[in-house]
Design an enzyme around this catalytic site. Structure first.
Site, mmCIF file in Angstrom:
data_model
loop_
_atom_site.group_PDB
_atom_site.id
_atom_site.type_symbol
_atom_site.label_atom_id
_atom_site.label_comp_id
_atom_site.label_asym_id
_atom_site.label_seq_id
_atom_site.Cartn_x
_atom_site.Cartn_y
_atom_site.Cartn_z
ATOM 1 N N GLY A 89 -12.302 -3.220 -6.414
ATOM 2 C CA GLY A 89 -11.420 -3.605 -7.520
ATOM 3 C C GLY A 89 -12.038 -4.735 -8.327
ATOM 4 O O GLY A 89 -11.335 -5.604 -8.830
ATOM 5 N N SER B 264 -1.259 -11.728 -0.027
ATOM 6 C CA SER B 264 -0.354 -12.194 -1.087
ATOM 7 C C SER B 264 0.663 -13.135 -0.473
ATOM 8 O O SER B 264 1.096 -12.917 0.661
ATOM 9 C CB SER B 264 0.375 -11.006 -1.719
ATOM 10 O OG SER B 264 1.460 -11.465 -2.508
ATOM 11 N N GLY C 113 -10.408 -9.439 -8.990
ATOM 12 C CA GLY C 113 -11.728 -8.975 -8.547
ATOM 13 C C GLY C 113 -12.806 -9.295 -9.570
ATOM 14 O O GLY C 113 -13.894 -9.778 -9.216
ATOM 15 N N SER D 210 -11.455 -5.537 -12.707
ATOM 16 C CA SER D 210 -10.220 -5.994 -13.341
ATOM 17 C C SER D 210 -9.716 -7.248 -12.629
ATOM 18 O O SER D 210 -10.045 -7.495 -11.468
ATOM 19 C CB SER D 210 -9.165 -4.878 -13.240
ATOM 20 O OG SER D 210 -7.947 -5.266 -13.824
ATOM 21 N N TYR E 178 4.906 -3.423 -0.328
ATOM 22 C CA TYR E 178 3.795 -4.290 -0.727
ATOM 23 C C TYR E 178 3.643 -5.435 0.276
ATOM 24 O O TYR E 178 2.554 -5.692 0.806
ATOM 25 C CB TYR E 178 4.060 -4.832 -2.137
ATOM 26 C CG TYR E 178 2.980 -5.725 -2.690
ATOM 27 C CD1 TYR E 178 1.757 -5.203 -3.095
ATOM 28 C CD2 TYR E 178 3.180 -7.094 -2.818
ATOM 29 C CE1 TYR E 178 0.763 -6.015 -3.620
ATOM 30 C CE2 TYR E 178 2.205 -7.921 -3.345
ATOM 31 C CZ TYR E 178 1.004 -7.373 -3.743
ATOM 32 O OH TYR E 178 0.020 -8.190 -4.256
HETATM 33 N N1 LIG Z 1 -2.011 -10.875 -9.638
HETATM 34 C C1 LIG Z 1 -1.286 -11.440 -8.703
HETATM 35 O O1 LIG Z 1 -0.354 -12.222 -8.988
HETATM 36 C C2 LIG Z 1 -1.573 -11.163 -7.250
HETATM 37 C C3 LIG Z 1 -0.952 -11.972 -6.290
HETATM 38 C C4 LIG Z 1 -1.214 -11.741 -4.941
HETATM 39 C C5 LIG Z 1 -2.101 -10.749 -4.565
HETATM 40 N N2 LIG Z 1 -2.685 -9.964 -5.521
HETATM 41 C C6 LIG Z 1 -3.619 -8.927 -5.055
HETATM 42 O O2 LIG Z 1 -4.843 -9.074 -5.743
HETATM 43 C C7 LIG Z 1 -5.516 -7.809 -5.802
HETATM 44 C C8 LIG Z 1 -5.963 -7.562 -7.224
HETATM 45 O O3 LIG Z 1 -4.831 -7.501 -8.072
HETATM 46 P P1 LIG Z 1 -4.905 -7.864 -9.632
HETATM 47 O O4 LIG Z 1 -3.689 -8.647 -9.942
HETATM 48 O O5 LIG Z 1 -6.234 -8.390 -9.984
HETATM 49 O O6 LIG Z 1 -4.658 -6.407 -10.253
HETATM 50 P P2 LIG Z 1 -5.508 -5.514 -11.280
HETATM 51 O O7 LIG Z 1 -6.039 -6.314 -12.397
HETATM 52 O O8 LIG Z 1 -4.613 -4.352 -11.586
HETATM 53 O O9 LIG Z 1 -6.711 -5.032 -10.366
HETATM 54 C C9 LIG Z 1 -6.548 -4.095 -9.350
HETATM 55 C C10 LIG Z 1 -7.927 -3.541 -9.024
HETATM 56 O O10 LIG Z 1 -7.833 -2.627 -7.941
HETATM 57 C C11 LIG Z 1 -8.560 -1.455 -8.271
HETATM 58 N N3 LIG Z 1 -7.988 -0.310 -7.570
HETATM 59 C C12 LIG Z 1 -6.696 0.093 -7.514
HETATM 60 N N4 LIG Z 1 -6.585 1.208 -6.763
HETATM 61 C C13 LIG Z 1 -7.840 1.506 -6.339
HETATM 62 C C14 LIG Z 1 -8.397 2.535 -5.540
HETATM 63 N N5 LIG Z 1 -7.625 3.506 -4.997
HETATM 64 N N6 LIG Z 1 -9.729 2.527 -5.306
HETATM 65 C C15 LIG Z 1 -10.516 1.566 -5.840
HETATM 66 N N7 LIG Z 1 -10.059 0.567 -6.601
HETATM 67 C C16 LIG Z 1 -8.731 0.545 -6.850
HETATM 68 C C17 LIG Z 1 -8.399 -1.326 -9.783
HETATM 69 O O11 LIG Z 1 -9.463 -0.563 -10.358
HETATM 70 P P3 LIG Z 1 -9.266 0.951 -10.875
HETATM 71 O O12 LIG Z 1 -7.926 1.033 -11.539
HETATM 72 O O13 LIG Z 1 -10.426 1.190 -11.770
HETATM 73 O O14 LIG Z 1 -9.332 1.785 -9.626
HETATM 74 C C18 LIG Z 1 -8.534 -2.785 -10.200
HETATM 75 O O15 LIG Z 1 -9.876 -3.142 -10.313
HETATM 76 C C19 LIG Z 1 -4.524 -6.784 -5.243
HETATM 77 O O16 LIG Z 1 -4.812 -6.525 -3.889
HETATM 78 C C20 LIG Z 1 -3.191 -7.504 -5.359
HETATM 79 O O17 LIG Z 1 -2.248 -7.044 -4.428
HETATM 80 C C21 LIG Z 1 -2.444 -10.153 -6.849
#
Ligand SMILES: NC(=O)c1ccc[n+]([C@@H]2O[C@H](COP(=O)([O-])OP(=O)(O)OC[C@H]3O[C@@H](n4cnc5c(N)ncnc54)[C@H](OP(=O)(O)O)[C@@H]3O)[C@@H](O)[C@H]2O)c1
Length: 253
Positions: free
Chosen positions: A13, A137, A19, A16, A150
Site C-alpha cells: 500500500g 490503529s 504508505g 497512497s 476493522y
Molecule cells: N488514515 C488513518 O487515519 C489511519 C489510522 C489508523 C490506521 N490506518 C491504517 O493505515 C493503512 C493505510 O491507510 P491510509 O489511510 O493510508 O489509506 P489509503 O490512502 O486508502 O491507502 C491504502 C493503501 O492500501 C492499498 N491496498 C488496499 N487494498 C489492497 C490490496 N488488496 N492489495 C494491495 N494493496 C492494497 C491501496 O492501494 P491500491 O488501492 O492501489 O490497492 C493503498 O495504497 C491501513 O492499514 C489503515 O487501516 C489509517
C-alpha cells in the site's frame, strides 16, 4: 548519516496515504524502497515522485502468489530485504446488526491474511537484524460503533506481532506495531466524500492535544525510527502516533 542508509524496504500500500508518506521518508533516509498496491496508475505516479531509489510492483496482498512474486523481484534486484512495512488496508463500517459475511471476509482478508502473506513471503529474504512493522490503529481498543471488523482485525494484527516477535527471535528479526490516530489520507475522501472528509477533519482536530490533524509523514517518521538501528532494543511493542488523542479517551469505557 541517514537513518536507513543502504537498507532495502518493502511497503505494501505504498502508492497512497500513509504508505506513500512513509516511502518518501524512507527514501530521504537512504533506503531503496519497493512499493506495492493494485492501482497501476497511482503506482506509476508514486514511483516517479519517489525517484530512482524506489520501484513499484503491482500486487494484491491477499494473494500469497502475488506477494511471492514481489519478493522474487526484490531478490533478483537486490538479493536482500531489511524492512517490511505491512501497511495495506481499508475500512468497512457496519454495526453488529448489519455486518455482512462479505464485509467480514474483506476486513479479515485484507488486514489479517494480507499482513500474514506479506510477512510469510518476505521471511526467506529478510536478513538477520531486519525490522517488520505492522500497521494497526488506535481504534482497535476504542470500541467505536461501526468499527467492529476493522478494530477486530487490527487487534488480530497486534496479537500477531507478539507471537512473531518470539518466533523470529533466533533470527534477530524485530517485529513491532505502529498504531496511527487520525491521519488525513486519500482514504477519508474515499469513505466520506470530499466534503464529508473535510467536516470530519475539522471536528476531530479539536480533540487532538497537539492541535492539528496527523499527516502520513508523521507515521513515516515513526516507522523510519522503528526500522532503524537506533530502535535495535525495541521489539514486540506498539507505538501509538496520534498527537495524544487516545489519552483523552482513556477511561471512557
Ligand atoms: N488514515 C488513518 O487515519 C489511519 C489510522 C489508523 C490506521 N490506518 C491504517 O493505515 C493503512 C493505510 O491507510 P491510509 O489511510 O493510508 O489509506 P489509503 O490512502 O486508502 O491507502 C491504502 C493503501 O492500501 C492499498 N491496498 C488496499 N487494498 C489492497 C490490496 N488488496 N492489495 C494491495 N494493496 C492494497 C491501496 O492501494 P491500491 O488501492 O492501489 O490497492 C493503498 O495504497 C491501513 O492499514 C489503515 O487501516 C489509517
Amino acid at each position: 548519516m541517514p537513518q536507513l542508509a543502504g537498507k532495502v524496504a518493502l511497503i505494501t500500500g505504498g502508492n497512497s496515504g500513509i504508505g506513500f508518506g512513509t516511502a518518501k521518508r524512507m527514501v530521504e533516509e537512504g533506503a531503496f524502497v519497493y512499493i506495492t498496491g493494485r492501482n497501476q496508475e497511482s503506482l506509476d505516479r508514486s514511483a516517479a515522485e519517489l525517484g530512482e531509489n524506489a520501484r513499484a510492483i503491482r500486487a494484491d496482498v491477499t494473494s500469497r502468489a502475488a506477494m511471492d512474486d514481489v519478493v522474487a523481484t526484490i531478490r533478483r534486484d537486490h538479493g536482500r530485504l531489511d524492512i517490511v512495512f505491512a501497511n495495506a488496508g481499508a475500512a468497512w463500517y457496519s454495526t453488529v446488526e448489519d455486518l455482512t459475511e462479505e464485509e467480514f471476509d474483506k476486513g479479515f482478508g485484507l488486514d489479517g491474511k494480507g499482513t500474514l502473506f506479506t510477512v510469510q513471503a518476505a521471511l526467506p529474504l529478510l536478513r538477520e537484524g531486519a525490522s517488520i512493522i505492522v500497521n494497526t490503529s488506535i481504534t482497535q481498543t476504542m470500541g467505536l460503533p461501526t468499527f467492529g471488523v476493522y478494530a477486530a482485525s487490527k487487534s488480530a494484527l497486534r496479537s500477531f506481532v507478539r507471537t512473531w516477535m518470539n518466533e523470529l527471535r533466533d533470527r534477530r528479526i524485530r517485529v513491532n506495531a505502529i498504531s496511527p490516530g487520525v491521519i488525513e489520507t486519500e482514504s477519508y475522501a474515499k469513505d466520506m466524500g470530499v466534503e464529508g472528509a473535510a467536516a470530519y477533519v475539522e471536528r476531530v482536530v479539536e480533540e487532538i492535544p497537539v492541535g492539528r490533524i496527523g499527516r502520513p509523514e508523521d507515521i513515516g517518521n515513526a516507522v523510519v525510527f522503528l526500522a532503524s538501528d537506533a530502535a535495535g532494543f525495541i521489539n514486540g511493542t506498539e507505538l501509538t502516533v496520534d498527537g495524544g488523542q487516545t489519552q483523552i479517551y482513556a477511561g471512557h469505557n
